[in-house]
Design an enzyme around this catalytic site. Structure first.
Site, PDB file in Angstrom:
ATOM      1  N   SER A 294      -8.551  -9.370  -7.987  1.00 57.97           N
ATOM      2  CA  SER A 294      -9.060  -9.196  -6.577  1.00 57.97           C
ATOM      3  C   SER A 294      -9.662  -7.984  -6.292  1.00 57.97           C
ATOM      4  CB  SER A 294      -7.959  -9.645  -5.677  1.00 57.97           C
ATOM      5  OG  SER A 294      -7.087  -8.868  -5.787  1.00 57.97           O
ATOM      6  N   LYS A 300     -13.836   1.107  -0.856  1.00 58.22           N
ATOM      7  CA  LYS A 300     -12.438   1.475  -1.204  1.00 58.22           C
ATOM      8  C   LYS A 300     -12.088   1.224  -2.503  1.00 58.22           C
ATOM      9  CE  LYS A 300     -10.580   1.045   3.640  1.00 58.22           C
ATOM     10  NZ  LYS A 300      -9.768   0.494   4.505  1.00 58.22           N
ATOM     11  N   GLU A 301     -12.656   0.375  -3.083  1.00 60.82           N
ATOM     12  CA  GLU A 301     -12.378  -0.003  -4.466  1.00 60.82           C
ATOM     13  C   GLU A 301     -13.468   0.186  -5.384  1.00 60.82           C
ATOM     14  OE1 GLU A 301      -8.924  -3.386  -3.728  1.00 60.82           O
ATOM     15  OE2 GLU A 301     -10.628  -3.910  -3.485  1.00 60.82           O
ATOM     16  N   ASP A 330     -13.222 -10.571  -1.959  1.00 61.43           N
ATOM     17  CA  ASP A 330     -13.114 -11.285  -0.510  1.00 61.43           C
ATOM     18  C   ASP A 330     -14.149 -10.399   0.410  1.00 61.43           C
ATOM     19  OD1 ASP A 330     -11.166 -12.995  -1.045  1.00 61.43           O
ATOM     20  OD2 ASP A 330      -9.780 -11.924   0.013  1.00 61.43           O
ATOM     21  N   ASP A 498       3.028 -10.620  -1.945  1.00 57.73           N
ATOM     22  CA  ASP A 498       3.725 -10.535  -3.397  1.00 57.73           C
ATOM     23  C   ASP A 498       5.176 -10.738  -3.270  1.00 57.73           C
ATOM     24  OD1 ASP A 498       3.467  -8.003  -2.172  1.00 57.73           O
ATOM     25  OD2 ASP A 498       3.390  -6.934  -4.107  1.00 57.73           O
TER      26      ASP A 498
HETATM   27  O1  LIG Z   1      -8.604  -9.317   2.086  1.00 54.21           O
HETATM   28  C1  LIG Z   1      -8.004  -8.704   0.983  1.00 54.21           C
HETATM   29  C2  LIG Z   1      -7.212  -7.837   0.995  1.00 54.21           C
HETATM   30  C3  LIG Z   1      -6.970  -7.268  -0.235  1.00 54.21           C
HETATM   31  N1  LIG Z   1      -7.253  -8.114  -1.369  1.00 54.21           N
HETATM   32  C4  LIG Z   1      -6.878  -7.466  -2.809  1.00 54.21           C
HETATM   33  O2  LIG Z   1      -5.406  -7.578  -2.794  1.00 54.21           O
HETATM   34  C5  LIG Z   1      -5.279  -6.313  -3.731  1.00 54.21           C
HETATM   35  C6  LIG Z   1      -4.231  -5.582  -3.158  1.00 54.21           C
HETATM   36  O3  LIG Z   1      -4.530  -4.942  -2.033  1.00 54.21           O
HETATM   37  P1  LIG Z   1      -4.378  -3.305  -1.826  1.00 54.21           P
HETATM   38  O4  LIG Z   1      -4.940  -2.695  -0.588  1.00 54.21           O
HETATM   39  O5  LIG Z   1      -4.873  -2.590  -3.103  1.00 54.21           O
HETATM   40  O6  LIG Z   1      -2.815  -3.187  -1.816  1.00 54.21           O
HETATM   41  P2  LIG Z   1      -1.954  -2.061  -2.673  1.00 54.21           P
HETATM   42  O7  LIG Z   1      -0.959  -1.660  -1.763  1.00 54.21           O
HETATM   43  O8  LIG Z   1      -2.362  -1.322  -3.534  1.00 54.21           O
HETATM   44  O9  LIG Z   1      -1.397  -3.364  -3.421  1.00 54.21           O
HETATM   45  C7  LIG Z   1       0.043  -3.620  -3.542  1.00 54.21           C
HETATM   46  O10 LIG Z   1       0.631  -4.179  -2.548  1.00 54.21           O
HETATM   47  C8  LIG Z   1       0.157  -5.395  -2.215  1.00 54.21           C
HETATM   48  C9  LIG Z   1       0.639  -6.291  -0.778  1.00 54.21           C
HETATM   49  O11 LIG Z   1       0.908  -5.253   0.134  1.00 54.21           O
HETATM   50  C10 LIG Z   1       0.203  -6.488  -3.368  1.00 54.21           C
HETATM   51  O12 LIG Z   1      -0.555  -7.717  -2.808  1.00 54.21           O
HETATM   52  C11 LIG Z   1      -0.376  -5.622  -4.450  1.00 54.21           C
HETATM   53  O13 LIG Z   1       0.081  -6.697  -5.699  1.00 54.21           O
HETATM   54  C12 LIG Z   1       0.369  -4.343  -4.719  1.00 54.21           C
HETATM   55  O14 LIG Z   1      -0.009  -3.814  -5.718  1.00 54.21           O
HETATM   56  C13 LIG Z   1      -6.517  -5.666  -3.945  1.00 54.21           C
HETATM   57  O15 LIG Z   1      -6.886  -5.904  -5.394  1.00 54.21           O
HETATM   58  C14 LIG Z   1      -7.543  -5.928  -3.219  1.00 54.21           C
HETATM   59  O16 LIG Z   1      -8.715  -6.110  -3.370  1.00 54.21           O
HETATM   60  C15 LIG Z   1      -8.097  -8.913  -1.341  1.00 54.21           C
HETATM   61  O17 LIG Z   1      -8.542  -9.563  -2.408  1.00 54.21           O
HETATM   62  N2  LIG Z   1      -8.672  -9.374  -0.230  1.00 54.21           N
END
Ligand SMILES: O=c1ccn([C@@H]2O[C@H](COP(=O)(O)OP(=O)(O)O[C@H]3O[C@H](CO)[C@@H](O)[C@H](O)[C@H]3O)[C@@H](O)[C@H]2O)c(=O)[nH]1
Length: 784
Positions: A294, A300-301, A330, A498
């Protein structure tokens, strides 16, 4: 989840025959599995790895599925074409995917650097059509039994593999289906438990017990020995210490019984690759694996990071047709879309290279930044030539990806200018050829390389093209108000979905095992600067508080949750609250110094003995854990420091936010974490000290300044007094230093980059110290 090391695929590769010059075959042959489904075989088995694979590779085709959108309706599915480009018989099933196509290697370069019209012609016109509303995610890729689909169709109960199997549920008669449908072969565990040697585990457990006893004795001593001179200091500190002991226990208990596992390759081979009446050639019967990537924001990514992730997934050592990689965006950004199309093209050379030379790691960026000798253990004579070539290809790929924003921008400008001219011409014609009095308004659209409107988010957003509001992007209907969505799918409405998803599954009786592979099975990308990291932990902690105040609180869990699981989830829900005690505790040394009092009446032997015991056992436990996890002591210390910095800022804010949500219903937003693109190859930590001001800094900054000021005041008071009471100073200043040493990286960050740090810190602290001590002397002149 399958890892690259679990698939014993090498055996099938060894027997490969040359297929150079052979026309690509659609479907080699298929066989029926015992569950009565047709299984297509891996075309990979025919891959000629000795031949050239410089782009004309017919053997690996990637299927690109794109949801149809109002602006981007694929032409009629040319199923003939599609079938010949794909290796699978893919009749439209109840889930409605009628045709898929392999994306072919680019045939030309767009002058703008994007995907050329010709190349798009080659792929998009054969893109998939989905006739059903139901999601592609439900489709079984391999034709194997699709467990999720079955659950969905039968409204069934959990009960496959490690999942809970209710005793009275052994009749799954809905579809004439029975348990034996899932058990082709006798069940045998695919992993082996690795015993942790008693020589390591026993001392660890012993230390935990000693520390626990030490803590109990310490706290009871503290309760029995109040400091009558400063009851408030004593009371506050004792409450905090009791909480710390409790939270340590919550953190420690789930670690008491560690179990390591390793994949049993022999069992895997037996189960999935042995000849049987149903599988006379012992072809791989491994289950299909779906990997979902995702992303939500190309800024940001960085798309290059996402592309690398996808490349490493596609190159995994697993039968090609069993692996599906889904990418969701998204943000619906055209940049991500085109970068992913580039990645798929590059995969056509990257994957064969990885397979031919057993490349590790298979993420190109990680591979090319390895410092070790790349030729080590590489036996094939053409490795060096191939590596040089693929490196060049990768560099060009990077240039294309990095050039995409500009290419797209120029393309849009050209198209929009053309549109404007057309509109103007039209308006002039309507106006009988007379010059226009009013300017012609043309919507600034975002354009795809084939000259159609981008269905997702536009650079100048208009209705239906806003982020989060774009027409026709795939809806998750399969899970919305369905039993599947309710029971199996991702749980929404939480910023730590998660955790909630995991909890809900465990609470229903799902089992999970801890399996950490020798080589990393997955690597995430993390924020590297303090600000982004604090925002990330703020979200995590807010999620925890939110869970704590919801029906997902572990205190309301079902009986199926095991004891240590319960403790672990309790810890996850409760840890942010520690911040309240932590902040109070960080101010106590300063208060001690300012008042000349301490948390205990005098530094007596019992107090020091207990303190020493709990500190030494903590350090020894950390040493053991550090040794197990293979990280350095320095990393452990950084983690401790971050615990204090994050605990006094983000966690506290999370408690407040969580309470606001519970009490006032103010919703919490998910803020996407910025990940490091690590573009500076020389210094991967270059971003580390990049500080963007955030109000989260206020609390740690206050703690720091107050402690420095208190130290200065405390020291100057003692120095200037006639009868210096040094012992009064020792306790407070020791703890104050302790707090400050935890805050050190934060101060360093605030002070700017590493090199410049020391002088500024000295000047800064020096100035404050002089000012405050002068102030103190004038306010409260020393006795005598
Ligand atoms: O509207 C959104 C927001 C986020 N994401 C995806 O969700 C993932 C997690 O988002 P991120 O901002 O990277 O969160 P992290 O803190 O890096 O991720 C940790 O924390 C998240 C929960 O807070 C979990 O979903 C992840 O599995 C965990 O690795 C990423 O791949 C995003 O691209 C979407 O697809 N749509």
């Amino acid at each position: 989840m399958a890892t690259s090391s679990t698939s014993p695929k090498k055996s099938s590769l060894a027997s490969s025959t040359s297929s150079v010059g052979r026309p690509p075959q659609a479907v080699k042959f298929g066989r029926r599995t015992s569950s009565g489904r047709v299984l297509s075989l891996s075309r990979d088995d025919d891959m000629d790895l000795s031949g050239d694979f410089s782009g004309n590779n017919d053997y690996i085709n990637y299927t690109v599925l794109m949801p149809p959108t109002p602006d981007n309706q694929p032409m009629e599915a040319s199923s003939g074409d599609a079938a010949s480009a794909d290796s699978k018989p893919d009749a439209p099933g109840p889930y409605g995917v009628s045709a898929r196509v392999g994306m072919t290697r680019r045939v030309g370069n767009d002058q703008e650097g994007g995907i050329s019209g010709a190349a798009m012609e080659g792929m998009d016109r054969r893109m998939s059509v989905m006739q059903s509303n139901k999601s592609i995610l439900l489709r079984s890729q391999t034709g194997d039994f699709d467990h999720n689909r079955w659950l969905f169709e039968t409204k069934g109960t959990y009960g496959i593999g490690n999942a809970f199997w209710s005793k009275d549920d052994d009749d799954y008669g809905h579809d004439g289906m029975s348990m034996s449908d899932f058990l082709d072969k006798p069940w045998k565990p695919l992993t082996r438990k690795l015993q942790i040697p008693a020589g390591i585990l026993s001392p660890y457990r012993l230390l935990v017990v000693i520390r626990l006893i030490g803590l109990i004795l310490f706290i009871s001593w503290r309760i029995r020995n109040p400091n009558r001179d400063a009851m408030w200091l004593w009371g506050l500190s004792t409450v905090c210490e009791t909480w710390f002991a409790f939270s340590w226990l919550l953190d420690q208990l789930p670690k008491l019984n560690p179990i390591n596992r390793s994949t049993d390759l022999a069992a895997l081979h037996d189960k999935f690759e042995q000849p049987s009446p149903a599988n006379p050639h012992g072809r791989s019967d491994l289950p299909g694996v779906d990997v979902f990537v995702s992303t939500a924001d190309p800024e940001k990514e960085p798309p290059l990071v996402t592309a690398n992730t996808i490349l490493s997934i596609l190159a995994v050592e697993y039968p090609v047709e069993k692996l599906s990689c889904y990418i969701s965006d998204d943000g619906a950004a055209i940049l991500t879309f085109e970068a992913m199309a580039e990645a798929v093209n590059f995969a056509e050379v990257w994957v064969p290279f990885c397979r031919k030379h057993n490349i590790e790691p298979r993420n190109p960026d990680s591979y090319f930044s390895l410092k070790s000798d790349p030729t080590k253990n590489k036996k094939r004579p053409d490795f060096v030539k191939d590596r040089r070539w693929i490196k060049r290809e990768y560099d060009e790929f990077k240039v294309r990806i990095n050039g995409l924003p500009e290419a797209i921008r120029r393309r849009c400008e050209t198209h929009n200018n053309n549109e404007e001219m057309k509109e103007k011409k039209l308006a002039r014609e309507k106006n009988g050829g007379a010059p226009l009095t009013e300017p012609v308004k043309v919507v600034k659209a975002t354009w795809m390389a084939d000259g159609t409107h981008w269905p997702g988010t536009w650079y100048s957003p208009i209705a239906d093209h806003f982020k989060g509001d774009h027409a026709g992007i795939l809806q998750h209907r399969y899970e919305d108000k369905t039993e599947w969505g309710d029971r199996i799918g991702w749980i929404y409405g939480s910023v730590t979905e998660d955790v909630v998803t995991g909890y809900r599954m465990h609470n229903r009786g799902w089992r999970s095992v801890y399996c950490i592979t020798k080589r990393d099975a997955f690597r995430g990308s993390a924020p590297i600067n303090l600000t982004d990291r604090l925002h990330q932990v703020l979200r995590w902690a807010t999620g925890s508080v939110e869970i704590f105040f919801s029906r997902n609180n572990v205190l309301l869990a079902s009986r199926r949750l095991k004891f240590l699981q319960r403790i672990a989830y309790l810890n996850v829900g409760i840890y942010p609250f520690t911040s309240i005690f932590l902040v109070v505790y960080c101010f106590l040394p300063a208060l001690s110094l300012l008042t000349g009092q301490f948390i205990v009446q005098s530094l007596n032997t019992a107090f020091l003995f207990y303190l020493l015991t709990i500190t030494i056992t903590l350090a020894l436990l950390a040493l053991l854990e550090v040794k197990w996890s293979g990280i350095g002591l320095e990393e452990w210390w950084r983690n401790e420091q971050f615990w204090v910095i994050g605990g006094s800022s983000a966690h506290l804010a999370a408690v407040l936010q969580g309470l606001l949500k519970v009490l006032a219903g103010i919703e919490i937003q998910f803020t996407l974490t910025s990940k490091s693109a690590a573009e500076d190859e020389e210094d991967i930590f270059a971003d580390l000290y990049v500080i963007k001001w955030t109000s989260l800094f206020i609390m740690p900054l206050t703690i720091m300044v107050v402690n420095i000021v208190a130290l200065v005041i405390g020291i100057s008071r003692t120095v200037y007094s006639v009868l210096p009471q040094w012992n009064k100073l020792v306790g407070g200043s020791f703890f104050s230093f302790w707090v400050l040493s935890h805050m050190y990286p934060f101060a360093k960050g605030l002070m700017g980059r590493r090199g410049r740090m020391p002088t500024i810190v000295y000047v800064w602290t020096g100035l404050i110290s002089i000012t405050v001590s002068l102030l103190w002397i004038s306010v409260s002149p020393p006795d005598g």
